[in-house]
Design a protein around this motif. Structure first.
Motif, PDB file in Angstrom:
ATOM      1  N   SER A 168       0.773  -1.391   0.042  1.00  0.00           N
ATOM      2  CA  SER A 168      -0.138   0.142   0.106  1.00  0.00           C
ATOM      3  C   SER A 168       1.035   1.437  -0.034  1.00  0.00           C
ATOM      4  CB  SER A 168      -1.030   0.027   1.307  1.00  0.00           C
ATOM      5  OG  SER A 168      -0.232   0.041   2.326  1.00  0.00           O
ATOM      6  N   LYS A 169       1.897   1.109   0.865  1.00  0.00           N
ATOM      7  CA  LYS A 169       2.889   2.399   0.578  1.00  0.00           C
ATOM      8  C   LYS A 169       3.555   2.655  -0.836  1.00  0.00           C
ATOM      9  CE  LYS A 169       4.221   2.293   5.505  1.00  0.00           C
ATOM     10  NZ  LYS A 169       5.542   2.195   6.538  1.00  0.00           N
ATOM     11  N   GLU A 171       2.175   1.703  -3.730  1.00  0.00           N
ATOM     12  CA  GLU A 171       1.051   2.363  -4.466  1.00  0.00           C
ATOM     13  C   GLU A 171       0.843   3.878  -4.272  1.00  0.00           C
ATOM     14  OE1 GLU A 171      -0.473   1.178  -7.021  1.00  0.00           O
ATOM     15  OE2 GLU A 171       0.880  -0.606  -6.775  1.00  0.00           O
ATOM     16  N   GLN A 172       1.240   4.247  -2.940  1.00  0.00           N
ATOM     17  CA  GLN A 172       0.830   5.593  -2.507  1.00  0.00           C
ATOM     18  C   GLN A 172       1.924   6.391  -3.132  1.00  0.00           C
ATOM     19  OE1 GLN A 172       0.297   5.655   1.729  1.00  0.00           O
ATOM     20  NE2 GLN A 172      -1.811   4.887   1.798  1.00  0.00           N
ATOM     21  N   ASP A 173       3.264   5.856  -2.945  1.00  0.00           N
ATOM     22  CA  ASP A 173       4.507   6.392  -3.329  1.00  0.00           C
ATOM     23  C   ASP A 173       4.260   6.571  -4.995  1.00  0.00           C
ATOM     24  OD1 ASP A 173       5.297   6.949  -0.965  1.00  0.00           O
ATOM     25  OD2 ASP A 173       6.820   5.249  -0.829  1.00  0.00           O
ATOM     26  N   ARG A 174       3.908   5.761  -5.967  1.00  0.00           N
ATOM     27  CA  ARG A 174       4.080   5.749  -7.236  1.00  0.00           C
ATOM     28  C   ARG A 174       2.917   6.839  -7.429  1.00  0.00           C
ATOM     29  NH1 ARG A 174       1.647   0.776 -10.367  1.00  0.00           N
ATOM     30  NH2 ARG A 174       3.437  -0.356  -9.441  1.00  0.00           N
ATOM     31  N   LYS A 175       1.776   6.855  -6.923  1.00  0.00           N
ATOM     32  CA  LYS A 175       0.764   7.999  -7.460  1.00  0.00           C
ATOM     33  C   LYS A 175       1.293   9.280  -7.031  1.00  0.00           C
ATOM     34  CE  LYS A 175      -3.225   5.014  -6.349  1.00  0.00           C
ATOM     35  NZ  LYS A 175      -4.695   4.901  -5.402  1.00  0.00           N
ATOM     36  N   ARG A 176       2.077   9.568  -5.930  1.00  0.00           N
ATOM     37  CA  ARG A 176       2.688  10.820  -5.489  1.00  0.00           C
ATOM     38  C   ARG A 176       3.546  11.271  -6.768  1.00  0.00           C
ATOM     39  NH1 ARG A 176       6.539  11.954  -1.503  1.00  0.00           N
ATOM     40  NH2 ARG A 176       6.283   9.777  -1.026  1.00  0.00           N
TER      41      ARG A 176
END
Length: 189
Positions: A168-169, A171-176
């Protein structure tokens, strides 16, 4: 059965008993009067009741008991005096022992309890001891780690949860990062 009743309304047995009892009383009274008359000429010796003299009997035991058990303040004072005298005696014995060893040419090494730092006189290097708080913190962490996952299924669940959190971290980093790239503008200068 009751005996025959006389004029006064008492039986003959009661009168006989009364006579028997009264006869010895008369003899005792006569004897007492004779002794009093003869004792008036002589000195009278009295035996003390023990109120003034506590050296005999039960009063002696009671006074010894109370003297052997003083109050708490007296007892605490005696204990404190004994402890200080004992510590002084031990300190004196230690000094005498060190003096005897020093006279013999021995080097006396003294252990200082609770010392925090040691400084080497030749090199000047100071070595500090490990902080007690750090040791306690490490021990508590170790205990929590040991007690946390005892069963195999708990260990598997902990690993699975850790992997899910890492995903989940990620995926969040990729979106950011995608948002930052989209917001970038071309600025050559």
């Amino acid at each position: 059965m009751v005996g025959p009743i006389t004029k006064a309304g008492k039986s003959k047995k009661d009168k006989k008993k009364k006579k028997r009892v009264s006869a010895p009383l008369n003899e005792v009274q006569n004897l007492v009067q004779k002794t009093l008359a003869s004792d008036q000429d002589e000195e009278v010796y009295q035996i003390s009741s023990g109120d003034d003299d506590c050296s005999k009997g039960m009063k002696k035991w009671i006074t010894e008991y109370h003297q052997s058990r003083p109050g708490l303040t007296v007892l605490q004072q005696r204990i404190d005096d004994f402890i200080t005298a004992h510590e002084e005696q031990l300190e004196q014995e230690r000094r005498e022992k060190e003096a005897r060893l020093a006279e013999g040419g021995w080097t006396v090494v003294v252990h200082h309890k609770g010392r925090k730092k040691t400084t080497d006189t030749e090199s000047g290097i100071t070595v500090g001891s490990v902080a007690q708080a750090a040791v306690e913190d490490k021990m508590t962490k170790k205990k929590h780690k040991e007690l946390g996952d005892f069963y195999r299924f708990q260990k598997r669940e902990a690993k699975r949860n850790e992997l899910l959190m890492l995903q989940s971290k990620f995926e969040q980093d990729r979106k950011r990062i995608q948002q930052l790239r989209a917001a970038r503008k071309f600025r050559p200068y």
